[in-house]
Design a protein around this motif. Structure first.
Motif: not given
Length: 144
Positions: A87-95
């Protein structure tokens, strides 16, 4: 999990920008306690570290964090740890994608009670916060 979060984040940002036309509308009331409000976040939380040089720095730092988290994910001993890191990786990548594409993060979720508003955030931000919370509880429950 990382891919699911990334897709949800990018789809929601695309929708508010190009289907809802939130930049032109500014604010759309969804519920008495929830608005969609267009905010271009050029920094981090509350606009801290805003500016061109800071944008590049934030992309690099977030990219390094994704690499480090990917290594942790590879070695994660539990499913809850893996899901939280994802979840953190997906969010960081999205930003990161938002910063590369627009020079700023697209924030639009405005939760409030009356005139008291929380900071405006997006799906990526919510996923990062939830992932960190799960990691904290997951690490606390780990037997020594």
């Amino acid at each position: 999990m990382a891919l699911a979060v990334l897709l949800a984040d990018q789809a929601s940002k695309y929708w508010v920008l190009y289907d809802l036309h939130l930049p032109a509308r500014g604010v759309v009331e969804i519920l008495p306690v929830l608005n969609f409000a267009m905010v271009w976040n050029h920094g981090v939380t509350f606009g801290i570290l805003a500016g061109d040089n800071a944008t590049r720095l934030l992309i690099v730092v977030a990219g390094l964090a994704v690499v480090a988290l990917s290594i942790w994910l590879w070695r994660a001993p539990r499913l809850t740890t893996s899901l939280a890191i994802g979840a953190i990786i997906g969010g960081a990548t999205g930003n990161i994608i938002s910063r590369l594409q627009y020079g700023a993060v697209v924030d639009f979720i405005d939760a409030h009670i009356g005139r008291y508003h929380w900071y405006v955030f997006n799906v990526a931000d919510a996923s990062i916060v939830c992932g960190v919370a799960v990691l904290i509880f997951d690490l606390r429950e780990r037997p020594e």
